[in-house]
Design a protein around this motif. Structure first.
Motif, short mmCIF file in Angstrom:
data_model
loop_
_atom_site.label_atom_id
_atom_site.label_comp_id
_atom_site.label_asym_id
_atom_site.label_seq_id
_atom_site.Cartn_x
_atom_site.Cartn_y
_atom_site.Cartn_z
N VAL A 65 -41.15 -30.62 84.63
CA VAL A 65 -41.82 -29.72 85.82
C VAL A 65 -40.42 -29.24 86.54
O VAL A 65 -40.44 -30.49 87.64
N PRO A 68 -42.08 -29.35 90.79
CA PRO A 68 -43.00 -28.96 90.34
C PRO A 68 -44.65 -29.33 91.78
O PRO A 68 -45.59 -28.90 91.40
N TRP A 74 -49.37 -28.44 85.11
CA TRP A 74 -49.32 -29.97 85.14
C TRP A 74 -50.39 -30.61 86.31
O TRP A 74 -50.71 -32.07 85.17
N ARG A 75 -50.85 -30.47 87.22
CA ARG A 75 -51.71 -31.86 87.77
C ARG A 75 -53.40 -31.20 86.88
O ARG A 75 -53.66 -32.33 86.99
N THR A 78 -52.49 -35.25 84.47
CA THR A 78 -52.64 -36.55 85.68
C THR A 78 -53.83 -37.36 85.24
O THR A 78 -54.87 -36.85 84.85
N GLY A 81 -54.81 -38.01 81.93
CA GLY A 81 -55.37 -36.48 80.31
C GLY A 81 -56.11 -35.04 80.27
O GLY A 81 -57.05 -35.68 80.73
N ALA A 99 -49.53 -36.07 82.63
CA ALA A 99 -48.17 -36.22 83.45
C ALA A 99 -48.08 -37.43 84.16
O ALA A 99 -49.49 -37.79 84.72
N ARG A 100 -46.72 -37.58 84.92
CA ARG A 100 -46.67 -38.70 85.11
C ARG A 100 -45.32 -37.80 86.53
O ARG A 100 -44.48 -36.88 86.53
N ARG A 101 -45.41 -38.87 87.86
CA ARG A 101 -44.27 -38.19 88.69
C ARG A 101 -43.68 -39.49 89.43
O ARG A 101 -44.38 -40.89 89.63
N VAL A 107 -41.75 -34.58 88.00
CA VAL A 107 -43.16 -34.82 86.87
C VAL A 107 -42.35 -34.23 85.96
O VAL A 107 -41.81 -33.40 85.90
N THR A 108 -43.08 -35.47 84.53
CA THR A 108 -42.57 -35.00 83.35
C THR A 108 -44.39 -35.26 82.85
O THR A 108 -44.74 -36.27 83.04
N VAL A 109 -44.39 -33.96 82.15
CA VAL A 109 -45.80 -34.14 80.76
C VAL A 109 -44.99 -34.42 79.56
O VAL A 109 -44.50 -33.66 79.07
#
Length: 123
Positions: A65, A68, A74-75, A78, A81, A99-101, A107-109
């Motif tokens: 993302v 972000p 993307w939220r 979180t 998922g 999604a992870r920050r 941020v990567t989904v």
């Protein structure tokens, strides 16, 4: 101070990207790196579609993302998922996205794709 892009500008850029994806000349090239994510908002219950860049490795798609903090889609993915679909090779592929920050704010989904739905049989 948090700055976001004007909604009108984002809409124009997204429309341009979608036009490129469906272009007879550029569609195949653009579709190798860009796809359309379709999901249902957790709070609104509305269905949204947005173009995103992705990398595919087997049945796992990874979406990095960009900017972000200026985006909210993307939220929805979180925590545990949630479901979404990706448009890949002309087929809607359902999947489960998380999604992870990281510690640097990136941020990567990660999307685990299911098999595409079987279409009508052609005998």
């Amino acid at each position: 101070m948090k700055r976001t892009l004007p909604r009108r500008m984002v809409g124009r850029v997204n429309a341009c990207v979608l036009s490129l994806r469906s272009s007879p000349r550029w569609g195949r090239i653009v579709s190798r790196r860009l796809t359309v994510v379709t999901y249902t908002g957790r709070r609104s219950g509305k269905t949204f579609s947005t173009p995103v860049g992705y990398k595919l490795d087997g049945d796992t798609a990874t979406i990095g993302v960009q900017l972000p903090d200026a985006k909210s889609w993307w939220r929805n993915f979180t925590g545990d998922g949630g479901p979404l679909t990706l448009h890949l090779d002309g087929v809607e592929r359902p999947g489960h996205a998380v999604a992870r920050r990281d510690g640097r704010g990136r941020v990567t989904v990660t999307v685990r794709l299911a098999e595409p739905a079987a279409g009508p049989r052609q005998d």
